[in-house]
Every structure is written in structure tokens, then in C-alpha cells.
Scaffold this active site. Structure first.
Site, PDB file in Angstrom:
ATOM      1  N   LYS A  15       1.053  -1.394   0.076  1.00 51.43           N
ATOM      2  CA  LYS A  15       0.028   0.033  -0.121  1.00 51.43           C
ATOM      3  C   LYS A  15       0.702   1.197   0.041  1.00 51.43           C
ATOM      4  O   LYS A  15       0.817   2.120  -0.740  1.00 51.43           O
ATOM      5  CB  LYS A  15      -1.050   0.032   1.384  1.00 51.43           C
ATOM      6  CG  LYS A  15      -1.759   1.391   1.478  1.00 51.43           C
ATOM      7  CD  LYS A  15      -2.440   1.268   2.956  1.00 51.43           C
ATOM      8  CE  LYS A  15      -1.505   1.563   4.001  1.00 51.43           C
ATOM      9  NZ  LYS A  15      -1.383   2.996   4.312  1.00 51.43           N
ATOM     10  N   ASN A  16       1.825   1.318   0.791  1.00 51.33           N
ATOM     11  CA  ASN A  16       2.573   2.530   1.030  1.00 51.33           C
ATOM     12  C   ASN A  16       3.382   2.913  -0.157  1.00 51.33           C
ATOM     13  O   ASN A  16       4.146   3.856  -0.027  1.00 51.33           O
ATOM     14  CB  ASN A  16       3.374   2.586   2.256  1.00 51.33           C
ATOM     15  CG  ASN A  16       2.298   2.852   3.475  1.00 51.33           C
ATOM     16  OD1 ASN A  16       1.020   3.048   3.188  1.00 51.33           O
ATOM     17  ND2 ASN A  16       2.701   2.516   4.731  1.00 51.33           N
TER      18      ASN A  16
ATOM     19  N   ARG B 170      -4.895  10.486   4.280  1.00 47.87           N
ATOM     20  CA  ARG B 170      -3.699  11.490   4.248  1.00 47.87           C
ATOM     21  C   ARG B 170      -2.844  11.610   3.214  1.00 47.87           C
ATOM     22  O   ARG B 170      -2.180  12.455   2.886  1.00 47.87           O
ATOM     23  CB  ARG B 170      -2.804  11.387   5.565  1.00 47.87           C
ATOM     24  CG  ARG B 170      -3.660  11.749   6.982  1.00 47.87           C
ATOM     25  CD  ARG B 170      -2.656  11.514   8.090  1.00 47.87           C
ATOM     26  NE  ARG B 170      -1.572  12.151   7.987  1.00 47.87           N
ATOM     27  CZ  ARG B 170      -1.146  13.384   8.262  1.00 47.87           C
ATOM     28  NH1 ARG B 170      -2.028  13.963   8.857  1.00 47.87           N
ATOM     29  NH2 ARG B 170       0.080  13.833   7.753  1.00 47.87           N
TER      30      ARG B 170
ATOM     31  N   CYS C 132      -4.846  12.741  13.131  1.00 47.94           N
ATOM     32  CA  CYS C 132      -5.427  11.352  12.481  1.00 47.94           C
ATOM     33  C   CYS C 132      -5.533  10.552  13.747  1.00 47.94           C
ATOM     34  O   CYS C 132      -4.854  10.754  14.854  1.00 47.94           O
ATOM     35  CB  CYS C 132      -5.181  10.983  11.206  1.00 47.94           C
ATOM     36  SG  CYS C 132      -3.562   9.799  11.699  1.00 47.94           S
TER      37      CYS C 132
ATOM     38  N   ARG D 290       0.514  14.593  13.313  1.00 45.51           N
ATOM     39  CA  ARG D 290       1.182  14.311  11.971  1.00 45.51           C
ATOM     40  C   ARG D 290       1.225  15.715  10.947  1.00 45.51           C
ATOM     41  O   ARG D 290       0.556  15.885  10.261  1.00 45.51           O
ATOM     42  CB  ARG D 290       0.230  13.334  11.030  1.00 45.51           C
ATOM     43  CG  ARG D 290       0.264  11.991  12.057  1.00 45.51           C
ATOM     44  CD  ARG D 290      -0.398  10.900  11.072  1.00 45.51           C
ATOM     45  NE  ARG D 290       0.304  10.415  10.214  1.00 45.51           N
ATOM     46  CZ  ARG D 290      -0.171   9.461   9.380  1.00 45.51           C
ATOM     47  NH1 ARG D 290      -1.319   8.743   9.356  1.00 45.51           N
ATOM     48  NH2 ARG D 290       0.684   8.999   8.020  1.00 45.51           N
ATOM     49  N   PRO D 291       1.905  16.526  11.465  1.00 47.96           N
ATOM     50  CA  PRO D 291       2.038  17.834  10.883  1.00 47.96           C
ATOM     51  C   PRO D 291       2.898  17.415   9.351  1.00 47.96           C
ATOM     52  O   PRO D 291       3.179  16.345   8.977  1.00 47.96           O
ATOM     53  CB  PRO D 291       3.048  18.554  11.394  1.00 47.96           C
ATOM     54  CG  PRO D 291       3.750  17.745  12.604  1.00 47.96           C
ATOM     55  CD  PRO D 291       2.773  16.870  12.797  1.00 47.96           C
ATOM     56  N   ILE D 292       2.762  18.579   8.509  1.00 44.54           N
ATOM     57  CA  ILE D 292       3.406  18.596   7.146  1.00 44.54           C
ATOM     58  C   ILE D 292       4.379  19.559   6.818  1.00 44.54           C
ATOM     59  O   ILE D 292       4.646  20.002   5.472  1.00 44.54           O
ATOM     60  CB  ILE D 292       2.189  18.369   5.885  1.00 44.54           C
ATOM     61  CG1 ILE D 292       1.193  19.558   6.172  1.00 44.54           C
ATOM     62  CG2 ILE D 292       1.550  16.824   5.875  1.00 44.54           C
ATOM     63  CD1 ILE D 292       0.969  19.904   4.802  1.00 44.54           C
ATOM     64  N   ASP D 293       4.750  20.116   7.993  1.00 48.22           N
ATOM     65  CA  ASP D 293       5.643  21.264   7.938  1.00 48.22           C
ATOM     66  C   ASP D 293       6.932  20.895   7.072  1.00 48.22           C
ATOM     67  O   ASP D 293       7.554  22.005   6.319  1.00 48.22           O
ATOM     68  CB  ASP D 293       6.264  21.896   9.152  1.00 48.22           C
ATOM     69  CG  ASP D 293       6.624  20.653  10.016  1.00 48.22           C
ATOM     70  OD1 ASP D 293       6.294  19.631  10.109  1.00 48.22           O
ATOM     71  OD2 ASP D 293       7.815  20.807  10.745  1.00 48.22           O
TER      72      ASP D 293
ATOM     73  N   ASP E  18       4.558   0.558  12.057  1.00 48.12           N
ATOM     74  CA  ASP E  18       3.255   0.155  11.299  1.00 48.12           C
ATOM     75  C   ASP E  18       3.243  -1.588  12.094  1.00 48.12           C
ATOM     76  O   ASP E  18       2.090  -2.319  11.592  1.00 48.12           O
ATOM     77  CB  ASP E  18       3.393   0.003   9.651  1.00 48.12           C
ATOM     78  CG  ASP E  18       3.222   1.406   9.507  1.00 48.12           C
ATOM     79  OD1 ASP E  18       2.901   2.371  10.426  1.00 48.12           O
ATOM     80  OD2 ASP E  18       3.644   1.786   8.395  1.00 48.12           O
TER      81      ASP E  18
ATOM     82  N   ARG F 228      -8.323  -0.485   4.325  1.00 48.85           N
ATOM     83  CA  ARG F 228      -7.908   0.587   3.765  1.00 48.85           C
ATOM     84  C   ARG F 228      -6.307  -0.032   3.331  1.00 48.85           C
ATOM     85  O   ARG F 228      -5.643   0.396   2.349  1.00 48.85           O
ATOM     86  CB  ARG F 228      -7.468   1.617   4.767  1.00 48.85           C
ATOM     87  CG  ARG F 228      -8.419   2.305   4.992  1.00 48.85           C
ATOM     88  CD  ARG F 228      -8.444   3.621   5.743  1.00 48.85           C
ATOM     89  NE  ARG F 228      -7.360   4.356   5.267  1.00 48.85           N
ATOM     90  CZ  ARG F 228      -6.800   5.478   5.713  1.00 48.85           C
ATOM     91  NH1 ARG F 228      -7.428   5.927   6.609  1.00 48.85           N
ATOM     92  NH2 ARG F 228      -5.814   6.112   5.132  1.00 48.85           N
TER      93      ARG F 228
END
Ligand code: EPU
Length: 420
Positions: free
Chosen positions: A24-25, A94, A118, A123-126, A307, A399
Site C-alpha cells: 500500500k505505501n 492523508r 488523525c 502528523r504535521p506536514i511542515d 506499522d 484501507r
């Protein structure tokens, strides 16, 4: 909302062969990388999981045309019809943020909803944003959206302050269409990133340092069509290895890459689980009569994967003694623990640590899945719990695991999906 019912007899023996699906990833960034060319892309070994359908819906909205035939995907984005990833889709998944780099690089503009937190952490995206700014993008955050613009991205040097899988992927894709050379430092080392780099090279990108912390990308606009195979899902494989270990089973995992599983294998062997490499694509796992306790600390690849933390926690409930599980990647990834307590596990959470005392007999109960890997851990616990375990809200499982219950059923588990 769907449910899964598992009827355990306390110690079922799972036995047989299981084929592991594509990762998936790895498939999610590969699909968004198809935004980097107007030509046709073909991806093989696609896992048929809900996140793939979600990213395809997003891609269709951006202008992609695709056909998914069994596990092969043909996708082409001749023209970008929209530059926007809506709140609805980003909330659903996300990883939608992975369109930001390629959209901006190809079209000069991208509008993507901010993902927010979540179930597993803030979980920032800076780091994605800082990197794109260094490539010359102007970025505004307004009304819950990232608005990024750049007439042409310019190669530069970017050092990630912390390891970020998605940040590395977004920047790699953007750098492929930037002018000149981009040097990315402190890149994540996950195999999914190498798989993406290899795909980008097939599309014509010039990348050096694949699989290393420093990656150099020479921008080469335009990229072209390519065919690429998605690597096997090391987390699905790890989940089946734990299933074999927990149930005192005898499982053969096929279609895998054992070299991506080294840390997981090492930990399982330490606990007494027998794992044998059959060839470059398959492993056999045999459960141990006694499982030895051990401490686990999650860390970026090649460390122990976050994970797999929830699944290992279940294994440690069956080990003699105390195990301390430390989660260093996400700040709220212990939601499975309250559910495991309902099955009779003895676990205390203190900050970033879960202290597991074993061995405890688990007994079936009604539980609720809270995120993807938490759901997998409840399935594992249900396999060895006495009596009936119900897992509510199993959409999370869909998912990222392709046909998990069908695969477990073939191996002898009493598991079924029940409608509510
Ligand atoms: N982080 C920041 N700033 C950023 C980006 C990340 O502070 O700009 C932090 C995160 O909050 C987190 C850590 O850095 O604490 C690592 O995040 P990373 O960016 O590496 O994770 P991701 O790209 O969001 C991917 C996987 C996750 C997996 C993590 C870590 C995909 C689609 N998702 O997420 O997979 O847990 O890497 O390995 O590749 C799952 O499959 O269940 C899953 C959650």
C-alpha cells in the site's frame, strides 16, 4: 459499518501458504507520480485495498484516466483538469498529500487540503512545505488549504530536520521536474522510497543515491511513460509472520522480499519463533511453544516499524515476562491497547511506552477498530482468544489489507465478515 467475527479455540494452528500483496505505501506515491508525465503509466502488483480506490478517485478528479484490471493499473494524465485535492478526500486518506509535489511541479500550482491530525497522532506536514519553499514555491495556508505556486521549481539543497517518508517522496517527485540539481539530505530509507526512485528513473528521471540518506536528482522535464512493479507489502508480510508465531502455526509466505523484513525477523527469532528463508521470494514461519518477552522501540527503517507495533504488542501478551514497547514515531499510536484490555491483556500505557505483562489468556469480546494497524492487531488477538471476538468498524482494515479474512480463512482461521 462492517464487523468481523472470529471464533477462536484459544490455540488454532494456522497452516498453509499465503501470497502477500503489493505494498500500500509503495503504490500510493507511484500512482501520484503518474502526474509527472502526460504519457501512459503501467503499474503491476497493485494491492486491491480501499486506499488505492481513494487515490484513484482523487486522480480522476485531477484529470487521470485509468483502467484497473486485476492487479494491473494503466493510468494516464494527458492534461491536468484540476489542481485541487479536496478536504473530503484528504480527510479520507492523508496520503492524498502526495499529489502536492507532482501537481506543483507539472502545473505550477496545487491546492491541497491540510490533512490535520488523525487517529495515530498529530502528523504535521511542515517538512513537505519547507522543502517545496526551498525549491522556490510560494506557499500560503488559508481556509484549511495549502495553496502552492511556482512558475518553475529550482533545484537546491534540502536537509530534512527529521526523517519523513511522505516528505521525502513529495520532494523527490517535485525535484524530478525542477530546473537543475536537487540534493535531498537525511532522506528516509524505507524500501517504498527506493521503489518510487526506481520507478522515477524508468520515467526518465536522473537520480543518484537510491536507498541512501542523500539523494541527488537532476531535473529532467518532461518525464515519459513507464511500466513498474510495486514491491511486496512488508507490513502485511510482518502481520502474517506474527499470525504464524501467535497461533503456533506453520505458514509459508510467498511473493515477498525477505531483505525488507530483516528487523522484524530478527525480533521474532529472538522471541523463539522459527523462520526459514526458502528462497528470495518466500519464508516459512513456525510458532514457538514458548514465546520469550522482549522490549521493542519503533524507529525509521531499517529500525523496527511503527506499522508493526500493534501486532507485536499482541505477540508480547503471549510471552512469559514483561515487555516494554516504546513508540517513537507517532504520539497517539496506542489506541489498540484499550481494546486489547477488553480481551484480557495486561498492558499499562505510560507516555510513549506500553508495558505488557504476559502471558495472559485472551478471551473473546466485542472490540472496535480505530485505525489500520490497530485493526490488524485485534484480528491477531481474536485468532488466539477463547470464544468469539467481534471487531467493529473494520473499514480501517480494508484501507490497507487485501482480503485479510479470506487469506486467514484459507489458512484455517474461523473468521468471517458480518453485516450490521
Ligand atoms: N512529521 C513531521 N512533519 C512532517 C512530516 C512528518 O513532523 O512534515 C512527523 C510525523 O508527524 C511523524 C513522523 O514525522 O511523527 C514520521 O512521519 P512520516 O512523514 O515519515 O510518515 P507518513 O509519510 O505520514 C508513512 C506511512 C505510514 C507510516 C509512516 C512511518 C504512507 C502512505 N504512510 O506515513 O503508514 O506509519 O510513514 O513509517 O506511506 C500505515 O500504513 O498504517 C501508516 C500509517
Amino acid at each position: 459499518m462492517g464487523k468481523i467475527k472470529i471464533t477462536g479455540d484459544g490455540h488454532p494452528l494456522l497452516d498453509g501458504k499465503v501470497q502477500i500483496s503489493g505494498a500500500k505505501n509503495a503504490v500510493l506515491p507511484a500512482i501520484t507520480a503518474s502526474l509527472l508525465t502526460s504519457e501512459k503509466i503501467r503499474l503491476e502488483n497493485i494491492p486491491l485495498v480501499k486506499d488505492v480506490y481513494t487515490i484513484l478517485t482523487l486522480m480522476k478528479g485531477l484529470g487521470a484516466e485509468y483502467t484497473l484490471d486485476k492487479n494491473s493499473l494503466s493510468i494516464q494524465v494527458k492534461r491536468i483538469l484540476s489542481q485541487e485535492a479536496s478536504y473530503e478526500l484528504v480527510q479520507a486518506m492523508r496520503a492524498s498529500i502526495l499529489v502536492l509535489g507532482p501537481l506543483l511541479a507539472r502545473k505550477g500550482k496545487a491546492i491541497v487540503a491540510l490533512p490535520g491530525g488523525c487517529a495515530i497522532g498529530s502528523r504535521p506536514i511542515d517538512l513537505h512545505i519547507q522543502g517545496l519553499e526551498k525549491l522556490g514555491a510560494s506557499i500560503q495556508l488559508e481556509h484549511g488549504y495549502i495553496r502552492a505556486e511556482a512558475s518553475k521549481l529550482q533545484g537546491t539543497e534540502i536537509e530534512f530536520e527529521r526523517k519523513t517518508v511522505g516528505g521525502t517522496e513529495n520532494l523527490l517527485m517535485a525535484a524530478c521536474l525542477a530546473k537543475g540539481e536537487t540534493v535531498l539530505k537525511n532522506c528516509s530509507l524505507e524500501p517504498e522510497i527506493s521503489n518510487l526512485c526506481e520507478f522515477l528513473v524508468k520515467m526518465g528521471a536522473q537520480i543518484e543515491g537510491i536507498g541512501e540518506e542523500t539523494i541527488r536528482v537532476k531535473g529532467s522535464d518532461p518525464l515519459h511513460g513507464a511500466t513498474h512493479e510495486i514491491i511486496p507489502d512488508r507490513i502485511e508480510a510482518g502481520t502474517f509472520l506474527v499470525a504464524g508465531a501467535l497461533t503456533y502455526g506453520n505458514l509459508t509466505l510467498t511473493h515477498i522480499q525477505p531483505q525488507h523484513l530483516l528487523t522484524i525477523i530478527e525480533k521474532l527469532k529472538y522471541s523463539g519463533v522459527k523462520i526459514e528463508k526458502l528462497n528470495n521470494r518466500s519464508l516459512r514461519v513456525q510458532g514457538a511453544p514458548k514465546i520469550k518477552s522482549q522490549d521493542i522501540t519503533t524507529s525509521p527503517y531499517p529500525g523496527f516499524p511503527t506499522d508493526m507495533q500493534a501486532q507485536f504488542t499482541v505477540l508480547m501478551t503471549q510471552a512469559e515476562g514483561t515487555s516494554i514497547i516504546t513508540e517513537t514515531i507517532f504520539n497517539r499510536r496506542f489506541s489498540h491497547i484499550n481494546e486489547l484490555l477488553r480481551l484480557g491483556a495486561n498492558i499499562e500505557v505510560s507516555g510513549d511506552k506500553a508495558i505488557v505483562k504476559g502471558k495472559t489468556l485472551l478471551s473473546g469480546a466485542e472490540t472496535r477498530a480505530t485505525d489500520l494497524r490497530a485493526s490488524a492487531s485485534l484480528v491477531l488477538a481474536g485468532l488466539i482468544a477463547q470464544g468469539e471476538t467481534i471487531i467493529n468498524d473494520v473499514e480501517h482494515l480494508d484501507r490497507g489489507y487485501e482480503k485479510l479474512e479470506a487469506k486467514l480463512k484459507t489458512l484455517g482461521a474461523q473468521i468471517e465478515r458480518v453485516s450490521t
